[in-house]
Design a protein around this motif. Sequence first.
Motif, PDB file in Angstrom:
ATOM      1  N   GLU B 175      -4.846 -31.220   0.057  1.00 21.29           N
ATOM      2  CA  GLU B 175      -3.534 -31.615  -0.096  1.00 21.29           C
ATOM      3  C   GLU B 175      -3.454 -33.076  -0.943  1.00 21.29           C
ATOM      4  O   GLU B 175      -2.732 -33.171  -1.676  1.00 21.29           O
ATOM      5  CB  GLU B 175      -2.734 -31.778   1.197  1.00 21.29           C
ATOM      6  N   ALA B 176      -4.658 -33.715  -0.730  1.00 16.73           N
ATOM      7  CA  ALA B 176      -4.738 -35.146  -1.381  1.00 16.73           C
ATOM      8  C   ALA B 176      -5.017 -34.859  -2.911  1.00 16.73           C
ATOM      9  O   ALA B 176      -4.691 -35.795  -3.678  1.00 16.73           O
ATOM     10  CB  ALA B 176      -5.652 -35.759  -0.904  1.00 16.73           C
ATOM     11  N   LEU B 177      -5.793 -33.721  -3.133  1.00 17.43           N
ATOM     12  CA  LEU B 177      -6.017 -33.476  -4.497  1.00 17.43           C
ATOM     13  C   LEU B 177      -4.889 -33.494  -5.723  1.00 17.43           C
ATOM     14  O   LEU B 177      -5.077 -33.979  -6.678  1.00 17.43           O
ATOM     15  CB  LEU B 177      -6.944 -32.252  -4.800  1.00 17.43           C
ATOM     16  N   ALA B 178      -3.733 -32.855  -5.152  1.00 16.86           N
ATOM     17  CA  ALA B 178      -2.561 -32.773  -6.005  1.00 16.86           C
ATOM     18  C   ALA B 178      -2.272 -34.253  -6.314  1.00 16.86           C
ATOM     19  O   ALA B 178      -1.409 -34.487  -7.125  1.00 16.86           O
ATOM     20  CB  ALA B 178      -1.570 -32.008  -5.244  1.00 16.86           C
ATOM     21  N   GLN B 179      -2.618 -35.352  -5.407  1.00 13.68           N
ATOM     22  CA  GLN B 179      -1.876 -36.659  -5.876  1.00 13.68           C
ATOM     23  C   GLN B 179      -3.131 -37.427  -6.798  1.00 13.68           C
ATOM     24  O   GLN B 179      -2.798 -38.504  -7.219  1.00 13.68           O
ATOM     25  CB  GLN B 179      -1.854 -37.403  -4.426  1.00 13.68           C
ATOM     26  N   GLY B 180      -4.254 -36.738  -7.458  1.00 14.84           N
ATOM     27  CA  GLY B 180      -4.908 -37.212  -8.368  1.00 14.84           C
ATOM     28  C   GLY B 180      -5.801 -38.331  -7.719  1.00 14.84           C
ATOM     29  O   GLY B 180      -5.726 -39.333  -8.428  1.00 14.84           O
ATOM     30  N   PRO B 181      -6.655 -38.253  -6.762  1.00 18.38           N
ATOM     31  CA  PRO B 181      -7.418 -39.225  -6.522  1.00 18.38           C
ATOM     32  C   PRO B 181      -8.571 -39.652  -7.553  1.00 18.38           C
ATOM     33  O   PRO B 181      -8.888 -38.738  -8.233  1.00 18.38           O
ATOM     34  CB  PRO B 181      -8.096 -38.745  -4.979  1.00 18.38           C
ATOM     35  N   GLU B 182      -8.924 -41.085  -7.815  1.00 17.17           N
ATOM     36  CA  GLU B 182      -9.649 -41.161  -8.848  1.00 17.17           C
ATOM     37  C   GLU B 182     -11.289 -40.377  -8.499  1.00 17.17           C
ATOM     38  O   GLU B 182     -11.790 -40.159  -9.558  1.00 17.17           O
ATOM     39  CB  GLU B 182      -9.937 -42.701  -8.901  1.00 17.17           C
ATOM     40  N   ILE B 183     -11.645 -40.401  -7.180  1.00 18.18           N
ATOM     41  CA  ILE B 183     -13.061 -39.822  -6.854  1.00 18.18           C
ATOM     42  C   ILE B 183     -12.755 -38.725  -5.793  1.00 18.18           C
ATOM     43  O   ILE B 183     -12.298 -39.463  -4.556  1.00 18.18           O
ATOM     44  CB  ILE B 183     -13.874 -40.876  -6.787  1.00 18.18           C
ATOM     45  N   ALA B 184     -13.182 -37.617  -5.759  1.00 11.71           N
ATOM     46  CA  ALA B 184     -13.200 -36.821  -4.448  1.00 11.71           C
ATOM     47  C   ALA B 184     -14.605 -36.597  -4.467  1.00 11.71           C
ATOM     48  O   ALA B 184     -15.297 -36.397  -5.413  1.00 11.71           O
ATOM     49  CB  ALA B 184     -12.487 -35.606  -4.655  1.00 11.71           C
ATOM     50  N   LYS B 185     -15.172 -36.999  -3.189  1.00 11.97           N
ATOM     51  CA  LYS B 185     -16.492 -36.831  -2.811  1.00 11.97           C
ATOM     52  C   LYS B 185     -16.753 -36.169  -1.404  1.00 11.97           C
ATOM     53  O   LYS B 185     -17.218 -36.700  -0.429  1.00 11.97           O
ATOM     54  CB  LYS B 185     -17.006 -38.415  -2.417  1.00 11.97           C
ATOM     55  N   PRO B 186     -16.908 -34.692  -1.488  1.00 15.54           N
ATOM     56  CA  PRO B 186     -17.081 -33.983  -0.157  1.00 15.54           C
ATOM     57  C   PRO B 186     -18.420 -33.585  -0.431  1.00 15.54           C
ATOM     58  O   PRO B 186     -19.098 -33.879  -1.459  1.00 15.54           O
ATOM     59  CB  PRO B 186     -16.291 -32.653  -0.330  1.00 15.54           C
ATOM     60  N   ASN B 187     -19.273 -33.116   0.738  1.00 14.50           N
ATOM     61  CA  ASN B 187     -20.731 -32.673   0.535  1.00 14.50           C
ATOM     62  C   ASN B 187     -20.649 -31.321   0.167  1.00 14.50           C
ATOM     63  O   ASN B 187     -19.659 -30.420   0.330  1.00 14.50           O
ATOM     64  CB  ASN B 187     -21.407 -33.244   1.693  1.00 14.50           C
ATOM     65  N   ALA B 188     -21.798 -30.790   0.066  1.00 15.61           N
ATOM     66  CA  ALA B 188     -21.817 -29.048  -0.224  1.00 15.61           C
ATOM     67  C   ALA B 188     -21.428 -28.313   0.749  1.00 15.61           C
ATOM     68  O   ALA B 188     -21.018 -27.163   0.485  1.00 15.61           O
ATOM     69  CB  ALA B 188     -23.458 -28.900  -0.686  1.00 15.61           C
ATOM     70  N   ASN B 189     -21.408 -28.683   1.830  1.00 18.29           N
ATOM     71  CA  ASN B 189     -21.102 -27.889   3.133  1.00 18.29           C
ATOM     72  C   ASN B 189     -19.421 -27.929   3.264  1.00 18.29           C
ATOM     73  O   ASN B 189     -18.974 -26.781   3.613  1.00 18.29           O
ATOM     74  CB  ASN B 189     -21.549 -28.335   4.675  1.00 18.29           C
ATOM     75  N   GLU B 190     -18.943 -29.010   2.829  1.00 18.11           N
ATOM     76  CA  GLU B 190     -17.526 -29.240   2.590  1.00 18.11           C
ATOM     77  C   GLU B 190     -16.739 -28.407   1.758  1.00 18.11           C
ATOM     78  O   GLU B 190     -15.458 -28.118   1.852  1.00 18.11           O
ATOM     79  CB  GLU B 190     -17.114 -30.620   2.795  1.00 18.11           C
ATOM     80  N   VAL B 191     -17.410 -28.143   0.703  1.00 13.72           N
ATOM     81  CA  VAL B 191     -16.661 -27.367  -0.542  1.00 13.72           C
ATOM     82  C   VAL B 191     -16.734 -25.642  -0.234  1.00 13.72           C
ATOM     83  O   VAL B 191     -16.267 -25.017  -1.065  1.00 13.72           O
ATOM     84  CB  VAL B 191     -17.037 -27.863  -1.838  1.00 13.72           C
ATOM     85  N   ALA B 192     -17.231 -25.475   0.958  1.00 14.33           N
ATOM     86  CA  ALA B 192     -17.501 -23.942   1.000  1.00 14.33           C
ATOM     87  C   ALA B 192     -16.238 -23.293   1.167  1.00 14.33           C
ATOM     88  O   ALA B 192     -16.119 -22.031   0.304  1.00 14.33           O
ATOM     89  CB  ALA B 192     -18.312 -23.593   2.367  1.00 14.33           C
TER      90      ALA B 192
END
Lengths: 311, 311
Positions: B175-192
């Motif tokens: 949901e936060a991505l739609a607000q255009g954060p300057e950096i999104a930083k999940p790890n490899a597990n979290e993007v599954a």
Amino acid sequence: MILTVCLNIAIDTTYTVPGLVPGSSHRVATVGARAGGKGVNVARVLTSLGQDVVLTGLAGGSTGAQVAADLAGLTGLAGLTAELVPIAGESRRTMAVVHGAEVTVFNEAGPLVTAEEWRAFLESYAGLVAAAGVVVLSGSVPPGIPASAYAELTGTAHTAGAAVIIDAEGELLHEALAQGPEIAKPNANEVATLLGRPARTTDDATEAAELLVKHGAKTAIVSQGAEGFVAVTPGKSYAVRPGRLVHGNPTGAGDALAAALADGLTKGQDWPELLRNAAAVAAAAVAAPLAGDFDARLAAELRNTIQVEEV
Amino acid sequence: MILTVCLNIAIDTTYTVPGLVPGSSHRVATVGARAGGKGVNVARVLTSLGQDVVLTGLAGGSTGAQVAADLAGLTGLAGLTAELVPIAGESRRTMAVVHGAEVTVFNEAGPLVTAEEWRAFLESYAGLVAAAGVVVLSGSVPPGIPASAYAELTGTAHTAGAAVIIDAEGELLHEALAQGPEIAKPNANEVATLLGRPARTTDDATEAAELLVKHGAKTAIVSQGAEGFVAVTPGKSYAVRPGRLVHGNPTGAGDALAAALADGLTKGQDWPELLRNAAAVAAAAVAAPLAGDFDARLAAELRNTIQVEEV
């Protein structure tokens, strides 16, 4: 009033997890936390038995504050007053992880108590014991407290005219025996050093109880878990057996036994009646999920099934 | 000033035991306890990097008081200010049992936060973010906080002119991505869930980072643990690799990476320099036994070994 002493007071935390896998991460499904330590369990049971109870001990840090807050909540409900002596160290926590039918337990040792803090406790205790009919000394002590602690507390209680029940082991118990406590109540595992072997049979438990009396206890009770206990009193010796097996959590059953013995002493019950009641309360405590709780209705029901035999 | 947000603040407790045997009792050899949660770790690292940091979050009960006391101790040492919003619930604890080379972890979910408490937090946050250059949003949220939480906090930060780094997963991140954060930083597990499969290779991680950018992140960094991370920036994409393997405790390395990214943003570093510094700080954090700590000398030493390659 009955004075219960809990020098190594704790917050007992309980985590429920679906399973325990060493080396992995677990989401905790439910969290429980309440004031604990053997002396606190004794005080809870005595309060349920309708006794007027003062609980004393040492408490410090944020865990100590949490203990005090939890006990203040209890005070509102019943006749329990907490008179805790502050210390600089952080009171300990215990952690029980419940996974299925198994429980994995982690026990912290407790904070280092200074000589000055111990002196402050002795002074406070001398004031409290003046109003007590019975004193119950339960459990281990935190680092810094001398092995003579329970001997000294027993002597002070006797000077004030109070009877003493001691539920401890090792040097704490052995040094206190010389002061002639009214009841010494270790369990079968705790008398192994005294006996030179674990007390496996009723004969072993009776021999251990006789040794406790020889070393100074006026009455000695050696508990054998679900099998009941033996009691060597000034007049006669008894084997006390439950009439039926209660399933549940045996943690705290020994504390319920100590509480019920104190209850009986204040009521001036004769030994067979006192021992029967105490065995019923201890057995009923097994059915309660948390140490310090017991089901009074179950205790009344079990009372008539208890066998008290002279040996 | 950098504002770090830790909604699910905790006391991180560490027990050392000789071995872990499920179903038995353990004496705890050493006990450690300090304020934790990903946002707290980020704040600690930023403080070590010399940044002026305000840490905000929700804290309640005796655990919340312990968190506040621990952070007050830190405040005396460095440029860290804690602005915690009080809640009625009890803040959570995490428990790490260290036995030999293994660690067994128990994570509490956290207290239920009421709608009124969440509104009070949003009001406090709006005041704090007005003075912030960068906001770091880290980790899970306790029950009762909506999945739109980080979206809302990102929007408020942008209105106030602050850049946002988000280190989270699932709906909170999406949901936060739609607000255009300057950096999104999940790890490899979290993007599954985003990728439809675990990100096992560098190509997977790059694809995931591109998806994060497609969904609104201005820059996306997907960390791959000891293998480094990939970064998709507005101009170019980079693979950032450590030059040598650091042994130790990887818990908190992701938080050190988020902190170093915030540090670089405030300093206006170009991407290759920023990414190199961030990788060095993250790698140096692995050598520190506790999450939130890192060895600045080791980070300086590792800095020149980091490989930053355009992909």
